[in-house]
Design a protein around this motif. Structure first.
Motif, PDB file in Angstrom:
ATOM      1  N   ILE A 183       4.238   6.149  -3.624  1.00 19.69           N
ATOM      2  CA  ILE A 183       3.516   6.696  -4.777  1.00 19.69           C
ATOM      3  C   ILE A 183       2.077   7.030  -4.393  1.00 19.69           C
ATOM      4  O   ILE A 183       1.564   8.103  -4.732  1.00 19.69           O
ATOM      5  N   ALA A 184       1.418   6.105  -3.681  1.00 19.68           N
ATOM      6  CA  ALA A 184       0.040   6.358  -3.252  1.00 19.68           C
ATOM      7  C   ALA A 184      -0.024   7.584  -2.347  1.00 19.68           C
ATOM      8  O   ALA A 184      -0.926   8.423  -2.472  1.00 19.68           O
ATOM      9  N   ASP A 185       0.927   7.701  -1.444  1.00 16.40           N
ATOM     10  CA  ASP A 185       0.951   8.845  -0.528  1.00 16.40           C
ATOM     11  C   ASP A 185       1.178  10.147  -1.288  1.00 16.40           C
ATOM     12  O   ASP A 185       0.536  11.169  -1.005  1.00 16.40           O
ATOM     13  N   HIS A 186       2.064  10.115  -2.279  1.00 16.67           N
ATOM     14  CA  HIS A 186       2.334  11.298  -3.094  1.00 16.67           C
ATOM     15  C   HIS A 186       1.094  11.723  -3.866  1.00 16.67           C
ATOM     16  O   HIS A 186       0.751  12.914  -3.927  1.00 16.67           O
ATOM     17  N   VAL A 187       0.399  10.756  -4.465  1.00 17.90           N
ATOM     18  CA  VAL A 187      -0.802  11.055  -5.248  1.00 17.90           C
ATOM     19  C   VAL A 187      -1.884  11.668  -4.366  1.00 17.90           C
ATOM     20  O   VAL A 187      -2.518  12.672  -4.732  1.00 17.90           O
ATOM     21  N   VAL A 188      -2.090  11.087  -3.182  1.00 20.59           N
ATOM     22  CA  VAL A 188      -3.140  11.587  -2.285  1.00 20.59           C
ATOM     23  C   VAL A 188      -2.768  12.963  -1.745  1.00 20.59           C
ATOM     24  O   VAL A 188      -3.635  13.829  -1.564  1.00 20.59           O
ATOM     25  N   ASP A 189      -1.489  13.194  -1.462  1.00 21.24           N
ATOM     26  CA  ASP A 189      -1.058  14.531  -1.024  1.00 21.24           C
ATOM     27  C   ASP A 189      -1.370  15.573  -2.092  1.00 21.24           C
ATOM     28  O   ASP A 189      -1.743  16.715  -1.766  1.00 21.24           O
ATOM     29  N   GLU A 190      -1.221  15.197  -3.355  1.00 23.24           N
ATOM     30  CA  GLU A 190      -1.572  16.117  -4.435  1.00 23.24           C
ATOM     31  C   GLU A 190      -3.076  16.379  -4.450  1.00 23.24           C
ATOM     32  O   GLU A 190      -3.509  17.493  -4.740  1.00 23.24           O
ATOM     33  N   TYR A 191      -3.873  15.348  -4.135  1.00 23.12           N
ATOM     34  CA  TYR A 191      -5.322  15.549  -4.037  1.00 23.12           C
ATOM     35  C   TYR A 191      -5.634  16.637  -3.014  1.00 23.12           C
ATOM     36  O   TYR A 191      -6.441  17.537  -3.259  1.00 23.12           O
ATOM     37  N   VAL A 192      -5.000  16.522  -1.850  1.00 20.83           N
ATOM     38  CA  VAL A 192      -5.253  17.485  -0.775  1.00 20.83           C
ATOM     39  C   VAL A 192      -4.831  18.889  -1.200  1.00 20.83           C
ATOM     40  O   VAL A 192      -5.537  19.883  -0.963  1.00 20.83           O
ATOM     41  N   ALA A 193      -3.668  18.987  -1.857  1.00 17.80           N
ATOM     42  CA  ALA A 193      -3.184  20.296  -2.310  1.00 17.80           C
ATOM     43  C   ALA A 193      -4.127  20.908  -3.342  1.00 17.80           C
ATOM     44  O   ALA A 193      -4.411  22.113  -3.307  1.00 17.80           O
ATOM     45  N   VAL A 194      -4.625  20.085  -4.252  1.00 22.61           N
ATOM     46  CA  VAL A 194      -5.524  20.593  -5.290  1.00 22.61           C
ATOM     47  C   VAL A 194      -6.859  21.023  -4.687  1.00 22.61           C
ATOM     48  O   VAL A 194      -7.410  22.069  -5.055  1.00 22.61           O
ATOM     49  N   THR A 195      -7.386  20.238  -3.748  1.00 21.80           N
ATOM     50  CA  THR A 195      -8.658  20.628  -3.120  1.00 21.80           C
ATOM     51  C   THR A 195      -8.505  21.942  -2.350  1.00 21.80           C
ATOM     52  O   THR A 195      -9.428  22.764  -2.351  1.00 21.80           O
ATOM     53  N   ASP A 196      -7.356  22.163  -1.732  1.00 20.82           N
ATOM     54  CA  ASP A 196      -7.127  23.440  -1.037  1.00 20.82           C
ATOM     55  C   ASP A 196      -7.099  24.600  -2.034  1.00 20.82           C
ATOM     56  O   ASP A 196      -7.625  25.687  -1.744  1.00 20.82           O
ATOM     57  N   ALA A 197      -6.478  24.376  -3.196  1.00 18.42           N
ATOM     58  CA  ALA A 197      -6.413  25.434  -4.204  1.00 18.42           C
ATOM     59  C   ALA A 197      -7.798  25.703  -4.805  1.00 18.42           C
ATOM     60  O   ALA A 197      -8.171  26.861  -5.036  1.00 18.42           O
ATOM     61  N   VAL A 198      -8.567  24.642  -5.049  1.00 24.28           N
ATOM     62  CA  VAL A 198      -9.922  24.818  -5.575  1.00 24.28           C
ATOM     63  C   VAL A 198     -10.798  25.552  -4.561  1.00 24.28           C
ATOM     64  O   VAL A 198     -11.682  26.340  -4.938  1.00 24.28           O
ATOM     65  N   ASP A 241       3.503  -4.488   8.235  1.00 24.69           N
ATOM     66  CA  ASP A 241       3.868  -3.140   8.682  1.00 24.69           C
ATOM     67  C   ASP A 241       3.630  -2.098   7.596  1.00 24.69           C
ATOM     68  O   ASP A 241       3.389  -0.921   7.888  1.00 24.69           O
ATOM     69  N   ILE A 242       3.656  -2.508   6.303  1.00 18.61           N
ATOM     70  CA  ILE A 242       3.362  -1.578   5.215  1.00 18.61           C
ATOM     71  C   ILE A 242       1.868  -1.307   5.129  1.00 18.61           C
ATOM     72  O   ILE A 242       1.438  -0.202   4.773  1.00 18.61           O
ATOM     73  N   ARG A 243       1.053  -2.288   5.485  1.00 15.54           N
ATOM     74  CA  ARG A 243      -0.395  -2.084   5.449  1.00 15.54           C
ATOM     75  C   ARG A 243      -0.818  -0.938   6.360  1.00 15.54           C
ATOM     76  O   ARG A 243      -1.768  -0.213   6.065  1.00 15.54           O
ATOM     77  N   ALA A 244      -0.119  -0.770   7.477  1.00 18.93           N
ATOM     78  CA  ALA A 244      -0.430   0.340   8.387  1.00 18.93           C
ATOM     79  C   ALA A 244      -0.214   1.687   7.692  1.00 18.93           C
ATOM     80  O   ALA A 244      -0.974   2.644   7.909  1.00 18.93           O
ATOM     81  N   TYR A 245       0.796   1.769   6.838  1.00 18.03           N
ATOM     82  CA  TYR A 245       1.052   3.012   6.107  1.00 18.03           C
ATOM     83  C   TYR A 245      -0.079   3.301   5.118  1.00 18.03           C
ATOM     84  O   TYR A 245      -0.454   4.458   4.915  1.00 18.03           O
ATOM     85  N   PHE A 246      -0.603   2.261   4.496  1.00 19.13           N
ATOM     86  CA  PHE A 246      -1.716   2.466   3.569  1.00 19.13           C
ATOM     87  C   PHE A 246      -2.966   2.943   4.310  1.00 19.13           C
ATOM     88  O   PHE A 246      -3.768   3.692   3.740  1.00 19.13           O
ATOM     89  N   ARG A 247      -3.143   2.520   5.543  1.00 18.95           N
ATOM     90  CA  ARG A 247      -4.282   3.027   6.328  1.00 18.95           C
ATOM     91  C   ARG A 247      -4.147   4.525   6.551  1.00 18.95           C
ATOM     92  O   ARG A 247      -5.133   5.266   6.517  1.00 18.95           O
ATOM     93  N   ASP A 248      -2.917   4.983   6.783  1.00 14.30           N
ATOM     94  CA  ASP A 248      -2.693   6.419   6.969  1.00 14.30           C
ATOM     95  C   ASP A 248      -3.005   7.185   5.685  1.00 14.30           C
ATOM     96  O   ASP A 248      -3.611   8.261   5.718  1.00 14.30           O
ATOM     97  N   VAL A 249      -2.614   6.611   4.532  1.00 14.97           N
ATOM     98  CA  VAL A 249      -2.936   7.247   3.252  1.00 14.97           C
ATOM     99  C   VAL A 249      -4.452   7.304   3.068  1.00 14.97           C
ATOM    100  O   VAL A 249      -4.995   8.299   2.571  1.00 14.97           O
ATOM    101  N   GLY A 250      -5.140   6.240   3.478  1.00  8.56           N
ATOM    102  CA  GLY A 250      -6.599   6.226   3.379  1.00  8.56           C
ATOM    103  C   GLY A 250      -7.240   7.333   4.201  1.00  8.56           C
ATOM    104  O   GLY A 250      -8.251   7.920   3.780  1.00  8.56           O
ATOM    105  N   ASP A 251      -6.666   7.644   5.366  1.00 11.46           N
ATOM    106  CA  ASP A 251      -7.192   8.744   6.182  1.00 11.46           C
ATOM    107  C   ASP A 251      -7.047  10.076   5.455  1.00 11.46           C
ATOM    108  O   ASP A 251      -7.953  10.925   5.497  1.00 11.46           O
ATOM    109  N   HIS A 252      -5.894  10.281   4.806  1.00  8.11           N
ATOM    110  CA  HIS A 252      -5.702  11.521   4.049  1.00  8.11           C
ATOM    111  C   HIS A 252      -6.667  11.601   2.875  1.00  8.11           C
ATOM    112  O   HIS A 252      -7.180  12.671   2.550  1.00  8.11           O
ATOM    113  N   LEU A 253      -6.885  10.453   2.236  1.00  4.79           N
ATOM    114  CA  LEU A 253      -7.819  10.438   1.111  1.00  4.79           C
ATOM    115  C   LEU A 253      -9.228  10.794   1.569  1.00  4.79           C
ATOM    116  O   LEU A 253      -9.966  11.490   0.861  1.00  4.79           O
TER     117      LEU A 253
END
Length: 376
Positions: free
Chosen positions: A197-212, A271-283
């Motif tokens: 869910i966090a990854d999906h939300v942040v991906d939408e952030y990136v998509a919206v910033t590209d559109a803006v 091992d899940i915490r590593a995935y959250f670090r990747d989401v943080g990089d996208h954010l």
């Protein structure tokens, strides 16, 4: 005893036997329903889906919520994922009592309008994500809606995930489908759902910033065009207002993601915490873009105001030049309109023609001089 009273007793029953007691108490008074279907849900149309997962595999539906939880705890593995959309306090009451959710978290989930955050209440986590989507528009105007926001609240326990969505967008259907297509990741439990869910939300952030970014580029092009001074400044202000809504969603999420990625939380495996670090990089990318947009729009607005000032100066110079040209015939006509008896060339045969020659010549010389100076 009412159904609500039965569910209230579940809060203190952690074993399988306790859940079976609840099932026996409710048997004969409520029928088994499929919570994955809106029309057949006892909670009404707010229920989007209710699915049980074992070993990362979706189990067949057709069971009530209590039965689903009982089966999960009897097996000692798997979890239940319950999805809700804008439930009322009354609609969410039974679910809160069934899973023993904290009243403060329940209040936040129902009322919405929360900042992104992660809080731990006993043996479950409560996370809030602000969702955004780009609103398509044929042309950006001073009243165009560019960014629409919503919220997703997530309750994560040892054997359950409850998602509460607010807003017209932010459907978690693609997230569910993506997880079900990756059973190995889904088998990691509720924490994997929280990450998705966090990854999906942040991906939408990136998509919206590209559109803006495209809208900002268009405004910048219009401002620096030949007639850029005529660009409506309301478009720039509207983008700044919409950007503020985007920043309210993006910026506060950095701290919650840092907590999920670095702090030791029992429900979040290492091992899940590593995935959250990747989401943080996208954010971080979305945060940097949002901050850059603010500076860029300020520069564009200042450039537009400077262009307007230059255009006004040019108009004033033209008005001044034409006033100077018109002053010549005005002065001559004013002098010879005084009607004195003894004025030079007043009764001369060629006087009228000579005055016109002088006037036209003086006006042409002035006009030529202003043209060379760039005033006309």
């Amino acid at each position: 005893m009412s159904m609500a009273g039965n569910l209230r007793r579940v809060r203190d029953l952690r074993g399988v036997g306790g859940l079976r007691k609840v099932a026996r108490l409710t048997r004969g008074r409520t029928r088994t329903v499929d919570l994955s279907h809106h029309a057949r849900s006892p909670l009404g149309s707010t229920v989007v889906n209710c699915v049980t997962y074992h070993g990362g595999v979706r189990q067949p539906g057709g069971h009530g919520l209590v039965d689903a939880v009982e089966r999960v705890r009897a097996a000692g593995e798997g979890f239940v994922w319950l999805g809700l959309h804008e439930p009322s306090q009354e609609e969410f009451k039974d679910v809160a009592e069934l899973f023993g959710l904290h009243p403060l978290a329940v209040e936040d989930a129902v009322d919405a309008h929360q900042r992104p955050k992660v809080e731990q209440y006993g043996d479950f986590l409560f996370a809030v994500f602000k969702t955004v989507c780009y609103v398509e528009h044929a042309e950006l105007t001073a009243t165009s809606e560019v960014v629409d926001s919503g919220e997703i609240m997530v309750f994560v326990g040892p054997d359950f995930v409850i998602t509460v969505r607010h807003g017209r967008h932010g459907s978690l259907g693609p997230v569910r489908e993506g997880l079900e297509a990756d059973p190995e990741q889904l088998a990691k439990g509720p924490a994997a759902v929280l990450h998705a869910i966090a990854d999906h939300v942040v991906d939408e952030y990136v998509a919206v910033t590209d559109a803006v970014q495209d809208d900002i580029d268009q405004v910048e092009t219009d401002v620096f065009a030949e007639d850029g001074a005529r660009t409506d400044p309301g478009r720039i202000y509207q983008l700044k207002r919409e950007l503020l809504e985007l920043k309210r969603a993006v910026l506060p999420l950095a701290r919650p993601l840092e907590v999920l990625a670095t702090e030791r939380i029992r429900l979040i495996a290492p091992d899940i915490r590593a995935y959250f670090r990747d989401v943080g990089d996208h954010l971080a990318r979305a945060v940097e873009q949002a901050a850059a947009f603010d500076d860029l729009l300020n520069s564009i607005l200042q450039a537009h105001l400077a262009q307007v000032t230059v255009k006004q100066n040019e108009d004033m110079r033209k008005i001044t030049a034409y006033a100077a040209v018109i002053a010549v015939p005005t002065m001559v006509c004013g002098i010879y309109g005084m009607n004195f008896d003894h004025m030079p060339e007043l009764h001369w045969r060629f006087g009228y023609g000579l005055v016109w020659v002088v006037i036209v010549t003086a006006c042409l010389l002035l006009y030529r001089g202003f043209r060379r100076a760039g005033w006309l």
